[in-house]
Design a protein around this motif. Structure first.
Motif, PDB file in Angstrom:
ATOM      1  N   ASN A  46       0.809  -1.224   0.000  1.00 36.60           N
ATOM      2  CA  ASN A  46       0.000   0.000   0.000  1.00 36.60           C
ATOM      3  C   ASN A  46       0.839   1.268   0.000  1.00 36.60           C
ATOM      4  O   ASN A  46       0.302   2.370  -0.135  1.00 36.60           O
ATOM      5  CB  ASN A  46      -0.912   0.021   1.231  1.00 36.60           C
ATOM      6  CG  ASN A  46      -0.120   0.059   2.535  1.00 36.60           C
ATOM      7  OD1 ASN A  46       0.851  -0.678   2.685  1.00 36.60           O
ATOM      8  ND2 ASN A  46      -0.509   0.918   3.458  1.00 36.60           N
ATOM      9  N   ASP A  47       2.167   1.120   0.144  1.00 35.56           N
ATOM     10  CA  ASP A  47       3.014   2.307   0.234  1.00 35.56           C
ATOM     11  C   ASP A  47       4.446   1.919  -0.128  1.00 35.56           C
ATOM     12  O   ASP A  47       5.203   1.439   0.721  1.00 35.56           O
ATOM     13  CB  ASP A  47       2.960   2.896   1.647  1.00 35.56           C
ATOM     14  CG  ASP A  47       3.681   4.233   1.745  1.00 35.56           C
ATOM     15  OD1 ASP A  47       4.468   4.575   0.833  1.00 35.56           O
ATOM     16  OD2 ASP A  47       3.459   4.956   2.745  1.00 35.56           O
ATOM     17  N   PRO A  48       4.849   2.125  -1.369  1.00 35.89           N
ATOM     18  CA  PRO A  48       6.184   1.702  -1.815  1.00 35.89           C
ATOM     19  C   PRO A  48       7.325   2.467  -1.163  1.00 35.89           C
ATOM     20  O   PRO A  48       8.493   2.096  -1.346  1.00 35.89           O
ATOM     21  CB  PRO A  48       6.149   1.950  -3.325  1.00 35.89           C
ATOM     22  CG  PRO A  48       5.092   2.981  -3.529  1.00 35.89           C
ATOM     23  CD  PRO A  48       4.069   2.737  -2.472  1.00 35.89           C
ATOM     24  N   GLU A  49       7.002   3.522  -0.411  1.00 33.90           N
ATOM     25  CA  GLU A  49       8.047   4.268   0.293  1.00 33.90           C
ATOM     26  C   GLU A  49       8.417   3.624   1.621  1.00 33.90           C
ATOM     27  O   GLU A  49       9.227   4.162   2.374  1.00 33.90           O
ATOM     28  CB  GLU A  49       7.598   5.720   0.506  1.00 33.90           C
ATOM     29  CG  GLU A  49       7.423   6.497  -0.781  1.00 33.90           C
ATOM     30  CD  GLU A  49       8.671   6.453  -1.665  1.00 33.90           C
ATOM     31  OE1 GLU A  49       9.774   6.721  -1.148  1.00 33.90           O
ATOM     32  OE2 GLU A  49       8.536   6.099  -2.855  1.00 33.90           O
ATOM     33  N   HIS A  50       7.799   2.489   1.917  1.00 33.15           N
ATOM     34  CA  HIS A  50       8.115   1.738   3.137  1.00 33.15           C
ATOM     35  C   HIS A  50       8.392   0.287   2.769  1.00 33.15           C
ATOM     36  O   HIS A  50       7.858  -0.234   1.795  1.00 33.15           O
ATOM     37  CB  HIS A  50       6.940   1.788   4.134  1.00 33.15           C
ATOM     38  CG  HIS A  50       6.812   3.104   4.829  1.00 33.15           C
ATOM     39  ND1 HIS A  50       7.166   3.313   6.136  1.00 33.15           N
ATOM     40  CD2 HIS A  50       6.356   4.311   4.373  1.00 33.15           C
ATOM     41  CE1 HIS A  50       6.937   4.571   6.469  1.00 33.15           C
ATOM     42  NE2 HIS A  50       6.444   5.191   5.403  1.00 33.15           N
ATOM     43  N   THR A  51       9.225  -0.369   3.580  1.00 31.71           N
ATOM     44  CA  THR A  51       9.472  -1.803   3.428  1.00 31.71           C
ATOM     45  C   THR A  51       8.970  -2.526   4.672  1.00 31.71           C
ATOM     46  O   THR A  51       8.928  -1.962   5.766  1.00 31.71           O
ATOM     47  CB  THR A  51      10.971  -2.114   3.234  1.00 31.71           C
ATOM     48  OG1 THR A  51      11.724  -1.545   4.323  1.00 31.71           O
ATOM     49  CG2 THR A  51      11.473  -1.545   1.920  1.00 31.71           C
ATOM     50  N   VAL A  52       8.606  -3.789   4.492  1.00 35.23           N
ATOM     51  CA  VAL A  52       8.068  -4.589   5.590  1.00 35.23           C
ATOM     52  C   VAL A  52       9.165  -4.852   6.621  1.00 35.23           C
ATOM     53  O   VAL A  52      10.304  -5.193   6.268  1.00 35.23           O
ATOM     54  CB  VAL A  52       7.501  -5.924   5.058  1.00 35.23           C
ATOM     55  CG1 VAL A  52       7.020  -6.805   6.214  1.00 35.23           C
ATOM     56  CG2 VAL A  52       6.374  -5.674   4.075  1.00 35.23           C
ATOM     57  N   TYR A  53       8.822  -4.682   7.893  1.00 34.27           N
ATOM     58  CA  TYR A  53       9.736  -4.982   8.990  1.00 34.27           C
ATOM     59  C   TYR A  53      10.264  -6.403   8.824  1.00 34.27           C
ATOM     60  O   TYR A  53       9.512  -7.339   8.577  1.00 34.27           O
ATOM     61  CB  TYR A  53       8.994  -4.810  10.317  1.00 34.27           C
ATOM     62  CG  TYR A  53       9.731  -5.252  11.554  1.00 34.27           C
ATOM     63  CD1 TYR A  53      11.093  -4.971  11.740  1.00 34.27           C
ATOM     64  CD2 TYR A  53       9.059  -5.928  12.574  1.00 34.27           C
ATOM     65  CE1 TYR A  53      11.754  -5.365  12.887  1.00 34.27           C
ATOM     66  CE2 TYR A  53       9.711  -6.320  13.725  1.00 34.27           C
ATOM     67  CZ  TYR A  53      11.058  -6.043  13.876  1.00 34.27           C
ATOM     68  OH  TYR A  53      11.718  -6.440  15.024  1.00 34.27           O
ATOM     69  N   VAL A  54      11.554  -6.566   8.954  1.00 32.13           N
ATOM     70  CA  VAL A  54      12.214  -7.808   8.574  1.00 32.13           C
ATOM     71  C   VAL A  54      11.685  -9.015   9.342  1.00 32.13           C
ATOM     72  O   VAL A  54      11.625 -10.131   8.808  1.00 32.13           O
ATOM     73  CB  VAL A  54      13.748  -7.675   8.739  1.00 32.13           C
ATOM     74  CG1 VAL A  54      14.133  -7.502  10.198  1.00 32.13           C
ATOM     75  CG2 VAL A  54      14.470  -8.868   8.125  1.00 32.13           C
ATOM     76  N   TRP A  55      11.246  -8.843  10.586  1.00 33.96           N
ATOM     77  CA  TRP A  55      10.738  -9.987  11.337  1.00 33.96           C
ATOM     78  C   TRP A  55       9.365 -10.433  10.839  1.00 33.96           C
ATOM     79  O   TRP A  55       9.058 -11.627  10.836  1.00 33.96           O
ATOM     80  CB  TRP A  55      10.709  -9.689  12.836  1.00 33.96           C
ATOM     81  CG  TRP A  55      11.929 -10.229  13.523  1.00 33.96           C
ATOM     82  CD1 TRP A  55      12.995  -9.540  13.994  1.00 33.96           C
ATOM     83  CD2 TRP A  55      12.207 -11.614  13.781  1.00 33.96           C
ATOM     84  NE1 TRP A  55      13.929 -10.404  14.535  1.00 33.96           N
ATOM     85  CE2 TRP A  55      13.467 -11.678  14.422  1.00 33.96           C
ATOM     86  CE3 TRP A  55      11.522 -12.796  13.534  1.00 33.96           C
ATOM     87  CZ2 TRP A  55      14.039 -12.880  14.819  1.00 33.96           C
ATOM     88  CZ3 TRP A  55      12.097 -14.004  13.932  1.00 33.96           C
ATOM     89  CH2 TRP A  55      13.345 -14.036  14.566  1.00 33.96           C
ATOM     90  N   VAL A  56       8.527  -9.489  10.422  1.00 34.33           N
ATOM     91  CA  VAL A  56       7.247  -9.869   9.821  1.00 34.33           C
ATOM     92  C   VAL A  56       7.507 -10.619   8.516  1.00 34.33           C
ATOM     93  O   VAL A  56       6.908 -11.667   8.233  1.00 34.33           O
ATOM     94  CB  VAL A  56       6.364  -8.638   9.581  1.00 34.33           C
ATOM     95  CG1 VAL A  56       5.075  -9.019   8.858  1.00 34.33           C
ATOM     96  CG2 VAL A  56       6.041  -7.945  10.906  1.00 34.33           C
ATOM     97  N   ASP A  57       8.402 -10.084   7.725  1.00 30.52           N
ATOM     98  CA  ASP A  57       8.840 -10.722   6.485  1.00 30.52           C
ATOM     99  C   ASP A  57       9.302 -12.152   6.766  1.00 30.52           C
ATOM    100  O   ASP A  57       8.874 -13.115   6.112  1.00 30.52           O
ATOM    101  CB  ASP A  57       9.962  -9.868   5.895  1.00 30.52           C
ATOM    102  CG  ASP A  57      10.655 -10.475   4.687  1.00 30.52           C
ATOM    103  OD1 ASP A  57      10.199 -11.514   4.181  1.00 30.52           O
ATOM    104  OD2 ASP A  57      11.671  -9.902   4.253  1.00 30.52           O
ATOM    105  N   ALA A  58      10.149 -12.323   7.766  1.00 30.83           N
ATOM    106  CA  ALA A  58      10.728 -13.634   8.058  1.00 30.83           C
ATOM    107  C   ALA A  58       9.676 -14.620   8.559  1.00 30.83           C
ATOM    108  O   ALA A  58       9.661 -15.790   8.154  1.00 30.83           O
ATOM    109  CB  ALA A  58      11.840 -13.489   9.093  1.00 30.83           C
ATOM    110  N   LEU A  59       8.788 -14.190   9.441  1.00 29.43           N
ATOM    111  CA  LEU A  59       7.803 -15.095  10.028  1.00 29.43           C
ATOM    112  C   LEU A  59       6.825 -15.646   8.991  1.00 29.43           C
ATOM    113  O   LEU A  59       6.357 -16.789   9.100  1.00 29.43           O
ATOM    114  CB  LEU A  59       7.044 -14.385  11.152  1.00 29.43           C
ATOM    115  CG  LEU A  59       7.859 -14.109  12.418  1.00 29.43           C
ATOM    116  CD1 LEU A  59       7.150 -13.099  13.312  1.00 29.43           C
ATOM    117  CD2 LEU A  59       8.123 -15.403  13.187  1.00 29.43           C
ATOM    118  N   VAL A  60       6.550 -14.843   7.978  1.00 27.45           N
ATOM    119  CA  VAL A  60       5.614 -15.287   6.941  1.00 27.45           C
ATOM    120  C   VAL A  60       6.183 -16.461   6.140  1.00 27.45           C
ATOM    121  O   VAL A  60       5.454 -17.134   5.403  1.00 27.45           O
ATOM    122  CB  VAL A  60       5.217 -14.105   6.027  1.00 27.45           C
ATOM    123  CG1 VAL A  60       4.369 -14.547   4.841  1.00 27.45           C
ATOM    124  CG2 VAL A  60       4.441 -13.057   6.827  1.00 27.45           C
TER     125      VAL A  60
END
Length: 586
Positions: A297-311
């Motif tokens: 929803n916002d390309p100026e932000h990246t997903v927090y790495v732990w949320v990324d990893a847990l998925v």
């Protein structure tokens, strides 16, 4: 399903009450929804807003009182954490993988057919971004090189994974973005300001209570109270997850006494949730962390790495399409990442309408001769070097024989070699090897048993008594993931068998074929049972023993452990005789 509840004298129709939110099988009833509505009263005065909030709070049903998945019910979904690629793999990474591998091998022996065993590498975040910038290498090349080191290590140690997840792969990136979209659609994400401490080494946002001071030669610095890594002050606009709304759900999930093993870590999680939870920052501004998954929803932000990893666990399951194997039976993880798996991950899943994991198995860490591994001390153990010295099977055996989940283990190579020689070479290996040698077993067969001999021999009776209980005893240990206790019981069986051979002196029974055959039958029966029970622990070693004993593949299951001793057994030719484990000299 259309239903309604009464709130403040008004009937509110709730379209959100479906089979995923009507709480079944002893979970919660409609009172849960009423409780959610009452809880939301603190934040909304409008019945319309209240209704919307209840819809947003629709949860998946799960049971706090139900038992954890049985090991032989046909379903097996076990995972390791995915490992950060900023450095080469070490003994702790291998320990997680070997535990998970032993679990899935054991469950398959018990009849599990739908099997997922996932592992992999975590390849995004500020730490990787900074390292590759300093090294002047493309981030993806850096990640690919180090990811291969983990994969090669696991292959070398016979880790039988079905999925190796890389967070830079397109299927995982798509899963992360879809998961984030679901959280947005359920109104669990909002934009806000974060001001506080951030630990780059741990990729973790920390509260003031999680930070402490440390004196150095350069002065006093702020560090993480848990890991000891340096923290930095951060102030940024990012997206946040409404973790604070899920306290009651997490408390309910943690009611099950078997949810987290060992239990000391369950108590830690309960205490954490009881103290109250703050909303969690789940993105980083792209200007600070560009090496990450862009927010959908916002390309100026990246997903927090732990949320990324847990998925990654969802990626392994085929998300957004969820097969019947979900949720995971057990996540295997080190104690240093308990908060992420025991608080953040189940909360994210509940918010997304997915069932949290059935169980967490938390293991402690390894030291070297009682001293914490450290690059500065030069005592970090390289698993590949150990493999060259004591073999991959030797390392597997020692990690599971000496490692206890509830307490840190101390790696002592010299003592470990003595144990390997005593257990695998001189103990079980020698038992099978000498009872299949031509000097005692001239016909090269698994001979028949004379029941009269058992009734006349005290040592034979002691051995058969042990064999009647060992299968259940070891299964109870393995079911609780206490592999070290299971191996103790297996080695006790081996000791009883060797004692019986020593006392009955089969080399003196060449003129008494029934007695000789019976001694060999009992000894080889014990070796057969021990090898079957060791298949999850040291699969190559155990396979060599079973091949020597000509045990068919179809019989290499848990139910076959008690098939011998067998008075109705007739002679069966042995297989190729190979020394399963050579004595180590270091």
């Amino acid at each position: 399903m259309l239903t309604s509840i009464t709130f403040q004298g008004k009937i509110l129709s709730l379209m959100c009450i479906s089979k995923t939110s009507v709480l079944v099988a002893g979970f919660r009833t409609m009172l849960h929804v009423q409780h959610c509505c009452k809880r939301m009263r603190r934040t909304t005065l409008s019945a319309t807003l209240l209704l919307a909030s209840c819809k947003r709070q629709s949860r998946v049903a799960f049971s706090a009182s139900s038992s954890v998945q049985a090991p032989d019910d046909g379903k097996c979904f076990v995972t390791t954490p995915i490992f950060y690629v900023n450095a080469a793999p070490h003994l702790g990474h291998l320990y997680s993988a070997i535990i998970a591998d032993a679990i899935q091998r054991y469950k398959k022996m018990r009849g599990a057919t739908a099997t997922i065993f996932s592992t992999g590498t975590d390849e995004h975040g500020l730490k990787i971004q900074q390292a590759t910038k300093q090294l002047r290498v493309p981030p993806l090349d850096f990640c690919s090189d180090n990811s291969k080191k983990f994969r090669d290590l696991f292959d070398a140690f016979n880790i039988n994974y079905t999925h190796f997840i890389r967070t830079t792969n397109n299927d995982h990136i798509a899963a992360v973005q879809e998961f984030f979209n679901v959280l947005i659609s359920k109104d669990f994400i909002y934009k806000g300001e974060y001001t506080g401490w951030y630990c780059v080494s741990d990729e973790a946002f920390l509260t003031e209570s999680q930070v402490t001071e440390k004196k150095t030669v350069d002065g006093v610095i702020k560090v993480s109270a848990e890991s000891g890594h340096v923290v930095e002050w951060s102030s940024e606009t990012n997206y946040k997850f409404k973790l604070s709304l899920l306290e009651d759900d997490l408390k309910h999930w943690l009611k099950c006494d078997n949810r987290v093993k060992p239990k000391r870590f369950l108590y830690d999680l309960r205490n954490t949730v009881d103290r109250g939870l703050m909303d969690l920052s789940v993105s980083r501004p792209k200007e600070r962390v560009s090496w990450g998954v862009p927010l959908p929803n916002d390309p100026e932000h990246t997903v927090y790495v732990w949320v990324d990893a847990l998925v990654n666990y969802l990626t392994a399951a085929g998300y957004p399409s969820i097969p019947s194997v979900w949720p995971a039976n057990v996540h295997v993880l080190g104690k240093d990442i308990l908060h992420f798996h025991g608080v953040i991950w189940p909360a994210l899943l509940i918010a997304a309408g997915l069932e949290p994991p059935e169980q967490l198995l938390v293991h402690s860490h390894w030291t070297v001769d009682g001293v914490k591994m450290s690059k500065s001390l030069g005592n970090v153990i390289c698993p590949n070097e150990l493999k060259d010295t004591i073999t991959a099977e030797g390392v597997r055996y020692l990690l599971l024989r000496q490692g206890t989940p509830h307490a840190d283990g101390s790696w002592r190579t010299k003592e470990g070699v003595s144990m390997l020689n005593a257990d695998l070479a001189n103990g079980l290996g020698n038992l099978v090897h000498r009872c299949t040698g031509k000097s005692l077993n001239k016909d090269q067969v698994f001979p028949p048993l004379c029941q009269d001999f058992v009734e006349s021999s005290t040592h034979a009776q002691m051995l058969t008594k042990t064999m009647k209980t060992v299968k259940e005893d070891v299964a109870n240990c393995y079911d609780d993931y206490n592999f070290y206790l299971g191996i103790d019981r297996i080695m006790h069986l081996v000791h009883c068998a060797n004692l019986m051979v020593q006392e009955e002196k089969p080399w003196t029974l060449k003129d008494k074929p029934e007695e000789l055959n019976s001694v060999l039958h009992l000894a080889l029966s014990a070796g057969r049972a021990a090898a079957l029970m060791l298949l999850p622990i040291v699969p190559t070693y155990a396979t060599r023993l079973l091949d020597t004993l000509a045990v068919p593949q179809r019989d290499r299951t848990w139910s076959q452990i008690e098939a011998f001793p067998n008075a109705s057994h007739t002679s069966v030719p042995l297989g190729q005789r190979i020394a399963p484990f050579k004595k180590i000299n270091v």
